[in-house]
Design an enzyme around this catalytic site. Structure first.
Site, PDB file in Angstrom:
ATOM      1  N   TRP A 106       0.828  -1.214   0.000  1.00  0.00           N
ATOM      2  CA  TRP A 106       0.000   0.000   0.000  1.00  0.00           C
ATOM      3  C   TRP A 106       0.860   1.260   0.000  1.00  0.00           C
ATOM      4  O   TRP A 106       0.502   2.257  -0.639  1.00  0.00           O
ATOM      5  CB  TRP A 106      -0.980  -0.034   1.169  1.00  0.00           C
ATOM      6  CG  TRP A 106      -1.819  -1.269   1.123  1.00  0.00           C
ATOM      7  CD1 TRP A 106      -1.821  -2.312   2.009  1.00  0.00           C
ATOM      8  CD2 TRP A 106      -2.745  -1.641   0.094  1.00  0.00           C
ATOM      9  NE1 TRP A 106      -2.694  -3.296   1.606  1.00  0.00           N
ATOM     10  CE2 TRP A 106      -3.274  -2.911   0.433  1.00  0.00           C
ATOM     11  CE3 TRP A 106      -3.186  -1.012  -1.078  1.00  0.00           C
ATOM     12  CZ2 TRP A 106      -4.219  -3.563  -0.355  1.00  0.00           C
ATOM     13  CZ3 TRP A 106      -4.128  -1.666  -1.870  1.00  0.00           C
ATOM     14  CH2 TRP A 106      -4.627  -2.926  -1.510  1.00  0.00           C
ATOM     15  N   ASP A 176      -1.684   6.613   6.668  1.00  0.00           N
ATOM     16  CA  ASP A 176      -2.757   5.736   6.219  1.00  0.00           C
ATOM     17  C   ASP A 176      -2.978   4.720   7.334  1.00  0.00           C
ATOM     18  O   ASP A 176      -2.162   3.830   7.547  1.00  0.00           O
ATOM     19  CB  ASP A 176      -2.341   5.043   4.915  1.00  0.00           C
ATOM     20  CG  ASP A 176      -3.351   3.997   4.454  1.00  0.00           C
ATOM     21  OD1 ASP A 176      -4.387   3.823   5.126  1.00  0.00           O
ATOM     22  OD2 ASP A 176      -3.087   3.348   3.423  1.00  0.00           O
ATOM     23  N   LYS A 200     -12.531  -2.036   7.820  1.00  0.00           N
ATOM     24  CA  LYS A 200     -11.785  -2.984   8.642  1.00  0.00           C
ATOM     25  C   LYS A 200     -12.134  -2.840  10.125  1.00  0.00           C
ATOM     26  O   LYS A 200     -12.473  -3.806  10.780  1.00  0.00           O
ATOM     27  CB  LYS A 200     -10.288  -2.816   8.409  1.00  0.00           C
ATOM     28  CG  LYS A 200      -9.910  -3.053   6.946  1.00  0.00           C
ATOM     29  CD  LYS A 200      -8.447  -2.771   6.673  1.00  0.00           C
ATOM     30  CE  LYS A 200      -8.129  -2.804   5.188  1.00  0.00           C
ATOM     31  NZ  LYS A 200      -8.252  -4.140   4.595  1.00  0.00           N
TER      32      LYS A 200
END
Length: 365
Positions: A106, A176, A200
């Site tokens: 990511w 993030d 999540k």
């Protein structure tokens, strides 16, 4: 967990488990929301009823996460993946530097997007070590003229997480936190911006939370499309266009559930306990199970591991599925196994997985 119940042992990496109490409440309110004669999905986002839900979710998030008063909380769409480009579009000018700390797939994607707008550089990377660990804070060097430094606080694919964050001085720090936001207390004031997909730890897919400091926001570019400006959503309380209303309602209910559980301190203790019962099996298996992440960098949200050999690993995943465990396959890019133990995954599910892993080893060793 009694498997006569239709609920699975859900270890999906995202979208992932939601609290059963929240789902049951949403079920009760689905058709006729609090006497309105409508579902929350049917009512106007400009209505006073939805405004109360929306503002309540923002207020609850600020309270639970101890967000200082000089920050804005936004509910956007597009996931963290849109933020990879939206951040440099707003804060990185052509020819300007931005530092990226590389800890997995990511951060690689975020770095790639930044190249379209400015001159990103790698502050540190653990790619040579197959992203088994988080870089040492002492090894990081920051260019004082950088627009910002970006990191990924938890790495779902490789199972690593940050436990201490760098001090970047006057350079804004952006994180993030998609896969570990609100899984533990965090000093929000260390960051100029935090963002996270909700799917999540915070709710269903479709909502992206952005927490941004007001003075950092003032440095943003203005010559970009309206829908890609953070200021557009600040000025309109995230209601410039139709927001993901049901997702925001669910997010607010998950936050309420977290509050009832005792807040982030209690949730963090439970998350540590949940991860430990699985890591202990790996550590005491004499190599039958091997963890991917270095012990000092182990994520409490994503436990990644391999089984002794490839054929046994395939059998492990088949038998685990038959036993009611869902989502244990590792990411398609790396294979192996992964148990995602987000906030809503109950301790009983982690204990059941631990027992299954021990039994599987005893049968096949």
């Amino acid at each position: 967990m009694n498997q006569t119940n239709t609920r699975a042992y859900n270890f999906n990496a995202g979208p992932s488990a939601l609290p059963l109490e929240v789902l049951e409440k949403a079920q009760r309110e689905l058709i006729n929301f609090r006497g309105t004669g409508m579902s929350i999905m049917e009512m106007s986002h400009r209505s006073s009823t939805f405004e109360e839900i929306h503002n309540g979710a923002i207020a609850r998030l600020k309270k639970l996460f101890s967000v200082p008063d000089d920050y804005e909380v936004l509910f956007l769409q597009g996931g963290a993946s849109l933020q990879f480009s939206m951040i440099p579009m707003n804060f990185l000018n052509a020819g300007q530097k931005a530092g990226y700390i590389m800890t997995g797939s990511w951060s690689e994607k975020a770095f790639k997007e930044a190249k379209l707008f400015g001159e990103p550089y790698q502050v540190a990377s653990t790619k040579e070590n197959k992203y088994r660990n988080i870089p040492s804070l002492q090894d990081m060097q920051y260019d004082s003229d950088a627009a910002y430094v970006h990191l990924t606080s938890n790495n779902t694919i490789y199972g690593t997480g940050w436990f201490d964050f760098p001090d970047t001085g006057d350079v804004p720090l952006i994180a993030d936190m998609s896969s570990d936001i609100m899984s533990k207390p965090v000093d929000v004031s260390k960051f100029s911006m935090i963002y996270a997909g909700a799917q999540k730890n915070l709710g269903p897919s479709g909502v992206t939370v952005v927490i941004i400091r007001k003075d950092f926001l003032e440095t943003a570019n203005t010559e970009i499309p309206t829908m890609l400006k953070y200021s557009t959503f600040v000025d309109n309380n995230s209601l410039y266009n139709t927001p993901p209303t049901f997702g925001i309602y669910m997010l607010g209910e998950v936050l309420n559930w977290m509050e009832e559980k005792g807040g982030l301190t209690e949730i963090a203790k439970l998350n540590e306990e949940k991860a430990k019962v699985i890591y202990d099996v790996i550590d005491h298996s004499n190599g039958f199970y091997t963890g991917h992440a270095s012990p000092e960098s182990r994520s409490l949200m994503n436990i990644t591991f391999r089984v002794a050999d490839e054929e046994l690993e395939k059998q492990f995943l088949v038998e685990a599925k038959e036993a009611g465990f869902v989502g244990l396959n590792g990411h398609r890019s790396v294979g192996g196994c992964r148990a995602s133990t987000y906030n809503a995954v109950p301790l009983e599910a982690c204990q059941a997985l631990s027992n299954f892993m021990v039994e599987f080893q005893n049968k096949h060793q």
